[in-house]
Design a protein around this motif. Sequence first.
Motif, short mmCIF file in Angstrom:
data_model
loop_
_atom_site.label_atom_id
_atom_site.label_comp_id
_atom_site.label_asym_id
_atom_site.label_seq_id
_atom_site.Cartn_x
_atom_site.Cartn_y
_atom_site.Cartn_z
N MET A 62 31.29 52.48 38.17
CA MET A 62 31.74 51.26 38.83
C MET A 62 31.89 51.54 40.32
N GLY A 63 32.36 52.76 40.62
CA GLY A 63 32.61 53.15 42.01
C GLY A 63 31.37 53.12 42.88
N VAL A 64 30.19 53.32 42.30
CA VAL A 64 28.98 53.37 43.15
C VAL A 64 28.59 51.99 43.65
N ILE A 65 29.22 50.93 43.11
CA ILE A 65 28.88 49.58 43.62
C ILE A 65 30.10 48.84 44.19
N THR A 66 31.27 49.53 44.27
CA THR A 66 32.42 48.86 44.87
C THR A 66 32.61 49.30 46.31
N PRO A 67 33.03 48.38 47.19
CA PRO A 67 33.34 48.78 48.56
C PRO A 67 34.68 49.53 48.60
N PRO A 68 34.99 50.34 49.56
CA PRO A 68 34.14 50.62 50.72
C PRO A 68 33.06 51.69 50.47
N VAL A 69 33.30 52.68 49.59
CA VAL A 69 32.28 53.70 49.35
C VAL A 69 31.46 53.32 48.12
N GLY A 70 30.32 52.71 48.31
CA GLY A 70 29.45 52.39 47.19
C GLY A 70 28.09 53.00 47.43
N ALA A 114 40.41 55.21 42.57
CA ALA A 114 39.87 56.29 43.40
C ALA A 114 38.37 56.12 43.59
N GLY A 115 37.70 55.56 42.55
CA GLY A 115 36.26 55.36 42.63
C GLY A 115 35.84 54.41 43.73
N CYS A 116 36.75 53.55 44.18
CA CYS A 116 36.44 52.67 45.30
C CYS A 116 36.20 53.49 46.56
NA NA Z 1 33.13 52.55 45.57
#
Ligand code: NA
Lengths: 160, 432, 319
Positions: B374-382, B333-335
């Motif tokens: 981790m989610g803040v640097i993964t695409p699409p929402v980073g 979900a973090g992605c």
């Molecule tokens: Na992300």
Amino acid sequence: MRFFTFIRRLIIVFAYAAGISILLMMGITVLDVVLRLFNIGITGAYDLVRAFGVVSVACALPYVTAAKGHIAIEFFYHKCGKRGRLILDFIFRISALVIFGSLTYYTFGHGLSLYQSGEVFPNLGMPVFWIPFVISLNCLLMMVVFVYHLIHPGKEFIKP
Amino acid sequence: MSPVQIGVIGSLVLFGLLFTSMPVAFAMIASGVLGFALIVTPQAAFSMVIAELYETFSAYNLSVIPLFVMMGQVAFHAGISKRLFYTAYIWMGHLKGGLAMATVGACAGFGAICGSGPATAATMASVALPEMKRYGYADSLAAGTVAAGGSLGMLIPPSVVFIVYALMTEQSIGDLFLAGIVPGVLIASMFCINIYIRCSRDKSLGPAGPKHSWKEKFISLNGVIETVLLFLLVMGGMFLGLFTPIEAAAIGTAGSFVIAGAQKELNFVKLKKILLETVRTSSMIFFIVAGATIFGRFLAVSRIPFVVAQAFITLPLPGEITMFLIIFFFLVAGCFIDALALMLLTIPIFFPVVQELGFDPVWFGVIVVVITQMGVITPPVGVNVYVVSGIERDIPLPVIFRGAMPFLGMLVLAAVILILIPQICLFLPGLF
Amino acid sequence: DDSSVSKAEKKEIYRLNYAVFFPASHLQAQTAEAWAEEVGKRTDGQVQITLFHGGTLTKAAQTYEAVVSGVADIGMSVFAYTRGRFPLLEGLDLPVGYPDGVTATRIANELVQKYKPEELSDVHVLYIHAHGPGILASRKEIRSFGDITSMKIRATGLSAKIVSALDGTPISMSQGDTYESLQKGVVDATFCPVETLKGWKQGEVIDYVVDSKSIGYTTTMFVVMNKAKWEALPENLQSIMTDVSEEWIFKQGEAWDESDRQGEAFVKDLGKTFVSLNDDDNKALVEAMAPVYAEYEAATAEKGLPGEAFLNDLQDMLK
Ligand code: NA
Ligand code: NA
């Protein structure tokens, strides 16, 4: 054109008002903490921080929107052709206009009902009805921003 | 249609809207209003939205967000963060990839005075990126380091995410702050080791800079005095009982103004910039928080959280597997969803399950923060990647995402270590 | 024909959402849950009530408005969270010296029945309840009235006025932040019902519990229903809900007293000191409350409300 220039200035003035609210939030809290060392309390500090908090967020919303400062997922958007992007933008802005139009209307009504009910902040006794009015006015300003973006696709209303 | 069906459709609508590049906050409000209107009534839906906007904007405990964002802005415009970075450079610049390691150090240091990850990334992108580029560092390493380093700001106290988690789960903010320190330092070290190994293998990635004498090194320590003072002011005052964690944000911001003013680093032009930048970032965050709350109200009346939570509790799986599924969920979900919004949406569902299974709530808070970071640097929402690309516009987005990948690997490794050895998080709060 | 219509009516199921701001673990939430189950049982499942605890449907301060606008069908929350909206009923929270939760709850319901305040006309009132007397829990030693002055005391709204009347310094903060503030000494004491000392663990970080029942105040809470939803119910279901609610007046009040007993036991187990004030100090406490009463009477008089009569009735009922 004049109209948009006026609105642009108004939005920037509001943004500064929001920033000054944060300074006031800071000032009140610092004063409260310092006075407490001498066993003096500011009864309304808690309420004032909340009131300034509303102003600081609500009055900055049109500015954030105008400067396209909201986070969005543009990953798939950029994969669409120019035409696809125009269509997506159009859908977004129309739905935003509907939502914020309704919000402007309903928040104003909420303000009126709070005015009639005489609700106040718990500690300070200061009325609360003006808060929905502030939010409503800013929703209205956001509608103007969306209309501008609709007429001038791809352009920012205010440069960040 | 049953509320659960409307709930599922509403969630799909949210995803659809997100992919049209509609801002995250708008998409959550739009799908939330629509779903709530279908389950209850349109009038009730708007009444709910108004109540949530009002409650979120006027929430006393959220006042820390604009204040910490402002503190970061003052530190940036007054050069406090630049001097901090310079000191780190003098000490570490001669190593392979030393500037990137210095950036990690600066991120950790700045994270100690700033509560917001994107604000940390923004500050470091303005300060460290130009320096690294000047010394011939590869774009991907430079930008990736800054984007990933921003996540340290969330682990090292003060941290907005920890505060939000503490309020949602009724945990002690102080315990969570203490619990984040060691994992934050651990991850910073792992980032540095990773940078060193990669730069040793590929000389063009991060060439070594000039060596500085010990005398120069000690003289340069001047540059961290301000940061240390601010840290002592904020943390010390909190632990001495002079003010609450919420009030600490105001004290820290005032402190940064005093330091900047004392060094004559402030003027009217800078103040105007500080105000506009602060309201732009904090208002955007608040709107996302409000949007997530509104979408959460819709999910609540749809009864999906109850159904999911029930499924997780009744699933005939050992506790460890359930925990693994929850963590996997956060990772996936973090992605797509911003860390703060993700927590606001899902903690009410998972927290009771985690408690039921007997896991430590403070430990779980740290794990959630590491995983959502981790989610803040993964695409699409980073978010952090977007922030860096917003400031350094000539490095393309995919290059930054790629540059952040090795750090993502380190975060995953760190999460595994923290899961295997919970004491890394828990021994500090246990001491006090 | 007639019989089939009445049959269809009988089978109709009414699903209602009930917003409770207490977390699921709180005795008040459990008592509300029991009320909802009892209504379901006695209406043969015709009225099905779903509880949303912990403010998951609407936050505490927004609950009343949420019921008015239909976000929630039924709501339980605190009158004082929307101060100014219930000017006459503010009198219920005054420091009149409530002995326990059952008494406070009974009096509150009787007075609402008697005065039928205009301020509640936009909802249907199911019942009212109120917690046992607020006490003063302190980390500093309190032996007499004089010790209270010059203390920093966590208090909000009305209890802040009480603190001011006692010459103390009121500091506003949420219950969630109070633990740390007491621990670190940001505040010296807190005004709350004894049950809070257990519910929010504050008993761990205080050393003295002062019996201030002579000026025992309360926090009155409502259980109200959306008017249209109420009027849509057939009369037989309405009367069942009214009956159950009437029974729950005592149960909810008793639940408060049970919470207080548990809170007291919790603090006793921790070995904290319970302090009783002497008669002179209690008299001084009561006398110090005069401006708080006067402010209420003046505020209601200004709005043309019978505040003075309301307060006199309240004090008579306590005798
Ligand atoms: Na992300
Ligand atoms: Na931080």
